[in-house]
Design a protein around this motif. Structure first.
Motif, PDB file in Angstrom:
ATOM      1  N   HIS A 165      76.485  60.612  43.978  1.00 29.45           N
ATOM      2  CA  HIS A 165      75.435  59.910  44.710  1.00 29.45           C
ATOM      3  C   HIS A 165      74.052  60.212  44.139  1.00 29.45           C
ATOM      4  O   HIS A 165      73.031  59.959  44.795  1.00 29.45           O
ATOM      5  CB  HIS A 165      75.489  60.293  46.191  1.00 29.45           C
ATOM      6  CG  HIS A 165      76.761  59.904  46.869  1.00 29.45           C
ATOM      7  ND1 HIS A 165      77.143  58.595  47.047  1.00 29.45           N
ATOM      8  CD2 HIS A 165      77.761  60.663  47.400  1.00 29.45           C
ATOM      9  CE1 HIS A 165      78.314  58.553  47.660  1.00 29.45           C
ATOM     10  NE2 HIS A 165      78.708  59.782  47.890  1.00 29.45           N
TER      11      HIS A 165
ATOM     12  N   ARG B 224      72.676  63.054  43.675  1.00 25.31           N
ATOM     13  CA  ARG B 224      72.016  64.133  44.423  1.00 25.31           C
ATOM     14  C   ARG B 224      72.017  65.433  43.626  1.00 25.31           C
ATOM     15  O   ARG B 224      72.919  65.693  42.818  1.00 25.31           O
ATOM     16  CB  ARG B 224      72.726  64.363  45.762  1.00 25.31           C
ATOM     17  CG  ARG B 224      72.762  63.151  46.659  1.00 25.31           C
ATOM     18  CD  ARG B 224      73.575  63.378  47.924  1.00 25.31           C
ATOM     19  NE  ARG B 224      74.969  63.705  47.638  1.00 25.31           N
ATOM     20  CZ  ARG B 224      75.963  63.639  48.527  1.00 25.31           C
ATOM     21  NH1 ARG B 224      75.693  63.240  49.772  1.00 25.31           N
ATOM     22  NH2 ARG B 224      77.186  63.958  48.203  1.00 25.31           N
TER      23      ARG B 224
ATOM     24  N   TYR C   1      79.303  51.948  51.436  1.00 24.41           N
ATOM     25  CA  TYR C   1      78.700  53.097  52.124  1.00 24.41           C
ATOM     26  C   TYR C   1      77.994  52.748  53.436  1.00 24.41           C
ATOM     27  O   TYR C   1      77.835  53.620  54.286  1.00 24.41           O
ATOM     28  CB  TYR C   1      77.699  53.788  51.190  1.00 24.41           C
ATOM     29  CG  TYR C   1      78.298  54.207  49.872  1.00 24.41           C
ATOM     30  CD1 TYR C   1      79.345  55.130  49.831  1.00 24.41           C
ATOM     31  CD2 TYR C   1      77.849  53.677  48.669  1.00 24.41           C
ATOM     32  CE1 TYR C   1      79.917  55.515  48.616  1.00 24.41           C
ATOM     33  CE2 TYR C   1      78.408  54.064  47.443  1.00 24.41           C
ATOM     34  CZ  TYR C   1      79.429  54.982  47.427  1.00 24.41           C
ATOM     35  OH  TYR C   1      79.987  55.369  46.236  1.00 24.41           O
TER      36      TYR C   1
ATOM     37  N   TYR D  99      71.945  52.696  52.119  1.00 25.38           N
ATOM     38  CA  TYR D  99      72.230  53.344  50.842  1.00 25.38           C
ATOM     39  C   TYR D  99      71.337  52.796  49.734  1.00 25.38           C
ATOM     40  O   TYR D  99      70.768  53.552  48.939  1.00 25.38           O
ATOM     41  CB  TYR D  99      73.701  53.139  50.495  1.00 25.38           C
ATOM     42  CG  TYR D  99      74.213  54.006  49.367  1.00 25.38           C
ATOM     43  CD1 TYR D  99      74.712  55.279  49.625  1.00 25.38           C
ATOM     44  CD2 TYR D  99      74.220  53.542  48.059  1.00 25.38           C
ATOM     45  CE1 TYR D  99      75.202  56.078  48.601  1.00 25.38           C
ATOM     46  CE2 TYR D  99      74.709  54.326  47.031  1.00 25.38           C
ATOM     47  CZ  TYR D  99      75.192  55.596  47.301  1.00 25.38           C
ATOM     48  OH  TYR D  99      75.664  56.392  46.274  1.00 25.38           O
TER      49      TYR D  99
ATOM     50  N   ASN E 280      67.085  53.389  48.973  1.00 24.92           N
ATOM     51  CA  ASN E 280      66.492  54.457  48.178  1.00 24.92           C
ATOM     52  C   ASN E 280      65.948  53.920  46.861  1.00 24.92           C
ATOM     53  O   ASN E 280      65.022  54.486  46.287  1.00 24.92           O
ATOM     54  CB  ASN E 280      67.536  55.548  47.912  1.00 24.92           C
ATOM     55  CG  ASN E 280      66.911  56.900  47.642  1.00 24.92           C
ATOM     56  OD1 ASN E 280      66.401  57.152  46.564  1.00 24.92           O
ATOM     57  ND2 ASN E 280      66.947  57.771  48.645  1.00 24.92           N
TER      58      ASN E 280
ATOM     59  N   GLN F   9      67.685  60.404  55.144  1.00 22.73           N
ATOM     60  CA  GLN F   9      68.329  59.601  54.125  1.00 22.73           C
ATOM     61  C   GLN F   9      69.839  59.511  54.352  1.00 22.73           C
ATOM     62  O   GLN F   9      70.501  60.508  54.621  1.00 22.73           O
ATOM     63  CB  GLN F   9      68.058  60.206  52.749  1.00 22.73           C
ATOM     64  CG  GLN F   9      66.604  60.086  52.300  1.00 22.73           C
ATOM     65  CD  GLN F   9      66.171  58.646  52.147  1.00 22.73           C
ATOM     66  OE1 GLN F   9      66.730  57.894  51.362  1.00 22.73           O
ATOM     67  NE2 GLN F   9      65.160  58.247  52.904  1.00 22.73           N
TER      68      GLN F   9
ATOM     69  N   PHE G  50      73.558  59.478  53.383  1.00 19.93           N
ATOM     70  CA  PHE G  50      74.249  60.307  52.392  1.00 19.93           C
ATOM     71  C   PHE G  50      73.341  61.397  51.826  1.00 19.93           C
ATOM     72  O   PHE G  50      73.617  61.957  50.769  1.00 19.93           O
ATOM     73  CB  PHE G  50      74.809  59.450  51.239  1.00 19.93           C
ATOM     74  CG  PHE G  50      76.103  58.769  51.575  1.00 19.93           C
ATOM     75  CD1 PHE G  50      77.309  59.306  51.172  1.00 19.93           C
ATOM     76  CD2 PHE G  50      76.116  57.594  52.307  1.00 19.93           C
ATOM     77  CE1 PHE G  50      78.514  58.685  51.487  1.00 19.93           C
ATOM     78  CE2 PHE G  50      77.306  56.956  52.635  1.00 19.93           C
ATOM     79  CZ  PHE G  50      78.510  57.501  52.224  1.00 19.93           C
TER      80      PHE G  50
ATOM     81  N   ARG H 283      70.562  61.187  50.361  1.00 20.78           N
ATOM     82  CA  ARG H 283      70.150  60.806  49.001  1.00 20.78           C
ATOM     83  C   ARG H 283      68.658  61.077  48.818  1.00 20.78           C
ATOM     84  O   ARG H 283      67.829  60.175  48.777  1.00 20.78           O
ATOM     85  CB  ARG H 283      70.479  59.342  48.722  1.00 20.78           C
ATOM     86  CG  ARG H 283      71.964  59.025  48.794  1.00 20.78           C
ATOM     87  CD  ARG H 283      72.230  57.600  48.377  1.00 20.78           C
ATOM     88  NE  ARG H 283      72.210  57.450  46.919  1.00 20.78           N
ATOM     89  CZ  ARG H 283      71.865  56.331  46.287  1.00 20.78           C
ATOM     90  NH1 ARG H 283      71.459  55.284  46.973  1.00 20.78           N
ATOM     91  NH2 ARG H 283      71.908  56.272  44.971  1.00 20.78           N
TER      92      ARG H 283
ATOM     93  N   HIS I 153      65.859  62.179  46.448  1.00 21.68           N
ATOM     94  CA  HIS I 153      65.512  62.277  45.035  1.00 21.68           C
ATOM     95  C   HIS I 153      64.015  62.554  44.926  1.00 21.68           C
ATOM     96  O   HIS I 153      63.194  61.688  45.258  1.00 21.68           O
ATOM     97  CB  HIS I 153      65.858  60.981  44.300  1.00 21.68           C
ATOM     98  CG  HIS I 153      67.276  60.533  44.496  1.00 21.68           C
ATOM     99  ND1 HIS I 153      67.652  59.217  44.589  1.00 21.68           N
ATOM    100  CD2 HIS I 153      68.424  61.252  44.630  1.00 21.68           C
ATOM    101  CE1 HIS I 153      68.957  59.134  44.758  1.00 21.68           C
ATOM    102  NE2 HIS I 153      69.446  60.348  44.799  1.00 21.68           N
TER     103      HIS I 153
ATOM    104  N   THR J 109      61.801  59.720  46.564  1.00 27.53           N
ATOM    105  CA  THR J 109      62.130  59.437  47.966  1.00 27.53           C
ATOM    106  C   THR J 109      60.943  59.705  48.883  1.00 27.53           C
ATOM    107  O   THR J 109      60.605  58.886  49.750  1.00 27.53           O
ATOM    108  CB  THR J 109      63.335  60.270  48.413  1.00 27.53           C
ATOM    109  OG1 THR J 109      64.448  59.987  47.569  1.00 27.53           O
ATOM    110  CG2 THR J 109      63.698  59.955  49.859  1.00 27.53           C
TER     111      THR J 109
ATOM    112  N   SER K  76      65.833  65.149  55.936  1.00 31.21           N
ATOM    113  CA  SER K  76      66.879  65.090  54.916  1.00 31.21           C
ATOM    114  C   SER K  76      67.070  66.388  54.146  1.00 31.21           C
ATOM    115  O   SER K  76      67.934  66.451  53.264  1.00 31.21           O
ATOM    116  CB  SER K  76      66.554  63.974  53.904  1.00 31.21           C
ATOM    117  OG  SER K  76      66.286  62.750  54.524  1.00 31.21           O
TER     118      SER K  76
END
Length: 438
Positions: free
Chosen positions: A123, A125, A253, A283, A286, A312, A314, A316, A318, A322, A336
């Motif tokens: 993902h 991450r 997702y 999903y 992002n 976020q 999952f 996610r 970044h 993000t 998150s």
């Protein structure tokens, strides 16, 4: 009387981490003052200490390394040293402590390592197992809070008149609503497919759940909202619910109900009457800010309140992309900051903090709220049974209580359903709540 700190260069990094430790964690009640003037520092007869490579004379001195005085994001060669029964980074000489507690705290809370090249998971991450905290076996400990209390005790030994406030342990339950219902609102075709599959696999429990839910003889298994409400009301808790509310979805997702369904909208409105509501961005949002903007707008219109909280989907997260995106859409509070594969403290602290933008070298207005444990981390990633999950929760919450910090958890409505693989997990949640409030 203010606390005077000698520092040859007052950088944004220095100011940020000292304020976080002294003001946000230790609740220091007086002013912090910095000076680079040696004469001014030596002549000051109030509480003081130096933060530099070498002490000036015989003052209380904490050794520094270069990290807080740099202005670039670059790979760090991080040595380690044994301190007590743990390994710590950024060793220094000639200081009261054998490591640079301020540089180490900044490295963790700024998520410095996540700005450097890394191998992501599927993902995209940052992996918990790649983090320095995991490698030092410190992930389960809010280590910055522990170090802050250590600093407080040292300073009070030398300057007993210093005034610090006191914190109380807090418990913040939060929920991601990825799937508001399991069978309800799925439609005839999808539920028919489920019935056929259950018959082929001889899954009597699923067959019974689909049929009874469809005939309205039983509540949907994921409809655990009234049970949660009773638990929270009993203990005067203030939960936060993050709803996935996306028209345009990634079918792999984003499995929630599409916005517009009457009972889904009613659920959100009803929840908003007793809990805070945040956005659980889809999903794809992002990578596409316009989707996030649309989702926030639609959810805000539904509950007739502005949306300023997010987590976020999952997880996610970044950096810095993000958080820059969240700032652009007026999200002020993000939840998150945690890992999917491991429980514990991704940023090394259980205390909320303002995100430090390493690219601009300044503190932002976005506040970050770390969570300590997630249900699917325990069950799916670590493959723990309910009893082992309780042990892990007890260990981490105990560490938070030792520093009078905040224990934030991430749960899902489905994990309390007592169906299929989640049997026994509603008791895990009740156990966690009872431990938090006693």
């Amino acid at each position: 009387m203010f606390l005077l700190i000698f520092c040859k260069q007052l950088t944004p990094r220095v100011k940020y981490i000292f304020n976080f430790i002294f003001k946000d964690i230790l609740l220091y009640e007086e002013d912090l003052s910095f000076t680079s003037n040696e004469i001014e520092f030596l002549q000051y007869d109030g509480p003081k200490f130096s933060y530099a490579e070498q002490p000036l004379k015989q003052e209380l001195h904490f050794g520094s390394c270069k990290l807080l005085f740099e202005t670039k994001i670059q790979p760090q060669h991080i040595d380690q040293i044994i301190f007590g029964d743990t390994q710590v980074p950024f060793p220094v000489k000639n200081g009261f402590l054998p490591f640079d507690v301020f540089a180490a705290s900044f490295y963790f809370v700024s998520r410095y390592e996540e700005y450097l090249p890394f191998e992501p998971d599927k993902h995209l991450r940052f992996k918990a197992e790649n983090s320095l905290l995991f490698q030092l076996d410190l992930l389960y400990i809010p280590v910055i809070d522990v170090w802050a209390l250590m600093l407080k005790n040292i300073l009070l030994k030398y300057f007993p008149l210093l005034k610090f406030g006191s914190r109380a342990f807090k418990f913040v339950p939060t929920f991601d609503i990825d799937r508001a219902y399991h069978f309800r609102n799925s439609g005839i075709l999808k539920n028919t497919a489920r019935i056929i599959k259950a018959l082929l696999e001889k899954d009597k429990e699923r067959l019974k759940n689909v049929l009874l839910t469809g005939l309205k003889k039983r509540k949907d298994p994921f409809d655990t909202y009234e049970m949660l409400r009773k638990i929270h009301n009993k203990h005067n808790l203030n939960p936060i619910f993050f709803f996935l509310y996306a028209h345009k979805r990634d079918k792999r997702y984003d499995v929630n109900i599409k916005p517009g369904k009457e009972n889904f909208n009613a659920l959100i409105k009803e929840t908003a009457q007793y809990a805070d509501i945040g956005i659980h961005p889809s999903y794809a949002s992002n990578q596409h800010k316009h989707l996030l903007t649309e989702e926030i707008k639609n959810l805000s219109m539904l509950i007739e309140k502005p949306i300023h909280k997010s987590r976020q989907h999952f997880l996610r997260l970044h950096l810095p992309k993000t958080y820059l995106q969240l700032k652009e859409v007026d999200i002020l509070h993000d939840y998150s900051m945690g890992y999917a594969s491991q429980p514990g403290f991704r940023a090394g602290t259980c205390t909320s903090f303002y995100w430090y933008d390493l690219q601009l070298e300044k503190q932002s207005v976005l506040k970050v709220y770390p969570f300590a444990v997630m249900d699917s981390t325990l069950k799916v990633y670590l493959k723990l049974n309910p009893e082992k999950a309780k042990e892990t929760i007890s260990k981490i919450m105990g560490n938070v209580k030792l520093v009078n910090g905040t224990f934030c958890c991430l749960w899902h409505n489905e994990s309390l359903s007592e169906t299929e693989t989640w049997k026994g997990w509603s008791e895990v949640y009740r156990f966690m709540v009872e431990m938090a409030v006693k």
